[in-house]
Design an enzyme around this catalytic site. Structure first.
Site, PDB file in Angstrom:
ATOM      1  N   LYS A  52      -5.704  -9.616   5.741  1.00 52.00           N
ATOM      2  CA  LYS A  52      -5.107  -8.308   6.030  1.00 52.00           C
ATOM      3  C   LYS A  52      -6.170  -7.202   6.010  1.00 52.00           C
ATOM      4  O   LYS A  52      -6.235  -6.368   6.924  1.00 52.00           O
ATOM      5  CB  LYS A  52      -3.990  -7.989   5.020  1.00 52.00           C
ATOM      6  CG  LYS A  52      -2.730  -8.805   5.258  1.00 52.00           C
ATOM      7  CD  LYS A  52      -1.710  -8.678   4.115  1.00 52.00           C
ATOM      8  CE  LYS A  52      -0.532  -9.627   4.357  1.00 52.00           C
ATOM      9  NZ  LYS A  52       0.418  -9.659   3.225  1.00 52.00           N
ATOM     10  N   GLN A  96       1.042  -7.446  -2.795  1.00 49.20           N
ATOM     11  CA  GLN A  96       1.176  -8.826  -2.319  1.00 49.20           C
ATOM     12  C   GLN A  96       2.181  -9.580  -3.192  1.00 49.20           C
ATOM     13  O   GLN A  96       2.085  -9.586  -4.405  1.00 49.20           O
ATOM     14  CB  GLN A  96      -0.204  -9.515  -2.351  1.00 49.20           C
ATOM     15  CG  GLN A  96      -0.210 -10.940  -1.823  1.00 49.20           C
ATOM     16  CD  GLN A  96       0.106 -11.017  -0.325  1.00 49.20           C
ATOM     17  OE1 GLN A  96      -0.338 -10.183   0.461  1.00 49.20           O
ATOM     18  NE2 GLN A  96       0.890 -12.012   0.052  1.00 49.20           N
ATOM     19  N   ASP A 119       5.096  -2.213   4.232  1.00 46.74           N
ATOM     20  CA  ASP A 119       5.839  -3.474   4.345  1.00 46.74           C
ATOM     21  C   ASP A 119       7.320  -3.221   4.644  1.00 46.74           C
ATOM     22  O   ASP A 119       8.035  -4.143   5.038  1.00 46.74           O
ATOM     23  CB  ASP A 119       5.722  -4.269   3.032  1.00 46.74           C
ATOM     24  CG  ASP A 119       4.726  -5.424   3.141  1.00 46.74           C
ATOM     25  OD1 ASP A 119       4.355  -5.797   4.271  1.00 46.74           O
ATOM     26  OD2 ASP A 119       4.334  -5.956   2.082  1.00 46.74           O
TER      27      ASP A 119
END
Lengths: 300, 300
Positions: A52, A96, A119
């Site tokens: 990422k 994460q 997200d």
């Protein structure tokens, strides 16, 4: 023989477009920045996080990883998030998952400033996405699937989209996006309690499968001319691979390919779109930071 | 001949139960309070608001109406909401819709403290409801339909529920509730762009219609044994009525009644449940005010 929907190629084109937009924003003095918070040393999570931040850097954005020890306390983690929430150089924050069991992941996700929640897991963003508000950050996998359908010119209006699976990060937001004004699809959502799954999948003009079960959908379960989007990511043992396994999706690709109009492969279908949409969301966050987003839900 | 699902009677029983719970809360020193903000003098809105506060009082809760002039400014309205947000005696706040055109209704709804948003229209509550969080306030009409299905012992697990209409305050939240773990229904959402609507409605084990169009669903469009929930509220001229009209739903009640297993009438079906769920949400708000609800999204 179905056309293969090449997620890697769509991603490549999108990332070129994004790189240009990042360059324009940098010319005006803003470098979009993504901070990824990683707790512990899970090798798979480390690999995801590295890919990422690498993808950010490749686009000219700033990617930063904060690696916290496995036994970090909730208070320490919240303090890190508070600092990132307040840092004007950080436009997107991503924690994460999965987190170690002692950390309450819901409370952690709600602690992110919704304006930086790239997200799209904060309840404010889930709510804004639900009502179709353009300020929402839409979770990356459903956003990527919508982008694929658009770029492959696959019409959705009045079509019957059947979704298999009801996860909160893929299937439910996707159902909400597809039924909304604009896409205008008729949507059926099925799951483990659905009786006679095949009676639904056979009706699908577009079939989206997001369960995580190899060969869940066989060729007799689809109608000729269907478009198949396979979100599954399953490892199967493969001695010929240097890693000892290969990835397959949830549908019987080889057999369904003979009946379908178009199909996404695994790997190389939905997967590559997900990180691309994370980059797009980070760019959106950097842009929105310049105008007040005027959102409810500032953290306390 | 279908069983009639009597929303008036279900509401009566629920309100008795709620009155007991209100009495218990009052014994512990808390009187649940609902404040309704009404802008202007629309007679229909005045009647709705009066029936809501009257229903509160009948249950032993405190109901209060703040009637603001038609030309109230956004700033003045926000100041009123700020005061209610801060008032510990006010547990639920409801802004009666529609608002005059000069007031931005989205921004107004987002200005309510989500902990007091008993209509469930704030993005934080929409998001919490979407993910199935028990802290959510669920909008009253979908919440009322779920309660009806439960109290009538109509099973939903594995059943095919077909919803006609895709409104943000009825159909979409209802789809989300029905497909979630627990209810476990297979859900299809249809709307104006659905091609061959009857091919979907004929599959329904439970058919929910929320469009606002008289006789949209005729008897040939349902299968024998279906359960029909009619959310429609349509006025039709009727000279024999003192008001000159009567209310009908979206389905051809007389004909479908001969095929269905159970059906809600209009009036006396879904309608009475809606105010009852507003009372239930206000009680929930008063209870949650005692424990910190620990929600994201405090107003700024």
């Amino acid at each position: 023989m179905a056309r293969i929907i090449d997620g890697t190629e769509i991603s490549r084109v999108m990332r070129e477009e994004l790189a240009k937009q990042v360059a324009e924003l940098r010319d005006s003095g803003v470098t979009p920045g993504l901070s990824v918070v990683l707790v512990g040393n899970n090798p798979a999570s480390q690999a995801y996080v590295a890919s990422k931040t690498r993808a950010c850097e490749a686009l000219g954005m700033k990617g930063q990883t904060l690696n916290l020890p496995e036994d970090v306390s909730k208070e320490e983690l919240f303090a890190v998030i508070d600092r990132l929430n307040a840092d004007p150089a950080v436009h997107g924050i991503l924690v994460q998952l999965p987190l170690p069991a002692h950390l309450p992941y819901k409370a952690v996700l709600e602690h992110l400033h919704p304006d930086k929640d790239v997200d799209g897991f904060h309840p404010v963003n889930a709510g804004l996405a639900f009502v179709g508000d353009p300020r929402a950050f839409v979770p990356c996998t459903p956003a990527g699937i919508m982008e694929m359908l658009r770029r492959e010119s696959i019409p959705t209006r009045g079509k019957h989209v059947v979704i298999v699976g009801r996860s909160l990060i893929v299937s439910k937001p996707l159902a909400s996006l597809l039924m909304a004004p604009g896409p205008d699809a008729t949507v059926t959502l099925t799951h483990r309690h659905t009786s006679d799954l095949a009676s639904y999948t056979r009706q699908a003009d577009i079939l989206i499968v997001a369960v995580g079960k190899q060969n869940l959908i066989t060729a007799d379960m689809v109608k000729p001319g269907v478009v198949v989007i396979d979100v599954g990511q399953n490892r199967v043992p493969d001695e010929s691979s240097p890693r000892g396994y290969r990835m397959v999706g949830d549908v019987d690709f080889d057999a369904i390919r003979l009946k379908a109009e178009a199909i996404t492969p695994v790997p190389g279908g939905v997967g590559p779109m997900t990180i691309t949409m994370l980059l797009a969301n980070t760019l959106q966050a950097a842009r929105q930071a310049r105008q007040a987003r005027d959102l409810p839900g500032s953290p306390r």
